[in-house]
Design a protein around this motif. Sequence first.
Motif, PDB file in Angstrom:
ATOM      1  N   UNK A  42     109.838  28.390  25.649  1.00  0.00           N
ATOM      2  CA  UNK A  42     110.566  29.755  26.316  1.00  0.00           C
ATOM      3  C   UNK A  42     110.317  31.084  25.537  1.00  0.00           C
ATOM      4  N   UNK A  43     110.985  31.083  24.545  1.00  0.00           N
ATOM      5  CA  UNK A  43     110.707  32.251  23.600  1.00  0.00           C
ATOM      6  C   UNK A  43     109.417  32.630  22.876  1.00  0.00           C
ATOM      7  N   UNK A  44     108.628  31.916  23.051  1.00  0.00           N
ATOM      8  CA  UNK A  44     107.416  32.517  23.379  1.00  0.00           C
ATOM      9  C   UNK A  44     106.612  32.989  24.521  1.00  0.00           C
ATOM     10  N   UNK A  45     107.491  32.631  26.325  1.00  0.00           N
ATOM     11  CA  UNK A  45     106.526  33.538  27.168  1.00  0.00           C
ATOM     12  C   UNK A  45     107.767  34.892  27.187  1.00  0.00           C
ATOM     13  N   UNK A  46     109.171  34.647  26.462  1.00  0.00           N
ATOM     14  CA  UNK A  46     109.883  35.672  27.046  1.00  0.00           C
ATOM     15  C   UNK A  46     109.094  37.007  25.516  1.00  0.00           C
ATOM     16  N   UNK A  47     108.402  36.386  24.505  1.00  0.00           N
ATOM     17  CA  UNK A  47     107.634  37.480  23.213  1.00  0.00           C
ATOM     18  C   UNK A  47     106.734  38.277  24.019  1.00  0.00           C
ATOM     19  N   UNK A  48     106.207  37.397  24.633  1.00  0.00           N
ATOM     20  CA  UNK A  48     105.103  38.082  25.733  1.00  0.00           C
ATOM     21  C   UNK A  48     105.408  39.042  26.684  1.00  0.00           C
ATOM     22  N   UNK A  54     106.055  46.438  25.429  1.00  0.00           N
ATOM     23  CA  UNK A  54     105.862  47.280  23.961  1.00  0.00           C
ATOM     24  C   UNK A  54     104.729  48.094  24.390  1.00  0.00           C
ATOM     25  N   UNK A  55     104.013  47.205  24.812  1.00  0.00           N
ATOM     26  CA  UNK A  55     102.170  47.649  24.547  1.00  0.00           C
ATOM     27  C   UNK A  55     101.639  48.785  25.639  1.00  0.00           C
ATOM     28  N   UNK A  56     102.883  49.165  26.732  1.00  0.00           N
ATOM     29  CA  UNK A  56     102.357  50.148  27.502  1.00  0.00           C
ATOM     30  C   UNK A  56     103.288  51.199  27.391  1.00  0.00           C
ATOM     31  N   UNK A  57     104.437  51.071  25.994  1.00  0.00           N
ATOM     32  CA  UNK A  57     105.048  52.075  25.760  1.00  0.00           C
ATOM     33  C   UNK A  57     103.810  52.635  23.826  1.00  0.00           C
ATOM     34  N   UNK A  58     103.656  53.833  25.023  1.00  0.00           N
ATOM     35  CA  UNK A  58     103.119  54.841  23.427  1.00  0.00           C
ATOM     36  C   UNK A  58     103.604  54.971  22.481  1.00  0.00           C
ATOM     37  N   UNK A  59     105.143  54.781  22.259  1.00  0.00           N
ATOM     38  CA  UNK A  59     105.890  55.545  21.372  1.00  0.00           C
ATOM     39  C   UNK A  59     106.203  54.439  20.603  1.00  0.00           C
ATOM     40  N   UNK A  60     106.160  53.105  20.633  1.00  0.00           N
ATOM     41  CA  UNK A  60     105.812  51.933  19.787  1.00  0.00           C
ATOM     42  C   UNK A  60     104.951  52.107  17.986  1.00  0.00           C
TER      43      UNK A  60
END
Length: 112
Positions: A42-48, A54-60
């Motif tokens: 479940x943690x792996x799914x949540x991390x994905x 996060x990858x959509x956020x250019x400010x990361x």
Amino acid sequence: MSAKLRLLPWPGLAGQRSYLATDDGDSPLSRLADEIEEVQLRTGVELLDHAAKMLEDRKASALELRFLSARLSEALRDALRVAESRGERLPEPDDDDAGRDTPPASAGGTNG
């Protein structure tokens, strides 16, 4: 009869692989291992899901992405251990089942 070894979903104190020797798949430790496996998956799914956002956020920042990468690596390691453990616990196929997934030679072949 000797007990079967089950790869547990957590490492030992020194990081080594940990095993449970039991024939009782419903023992308290077996149930705990099942619960931990579910939490890990479940943690792996949540991390994905979090990674996609996060990858959509250019400010990361690089630091945030590095932290995410470390957590994703841990989740993948856990998932692979769960897969290995569950695969080792699959029953051996009967001789009658050996070729059941393979279609007959004439099925789906070309005419020639």
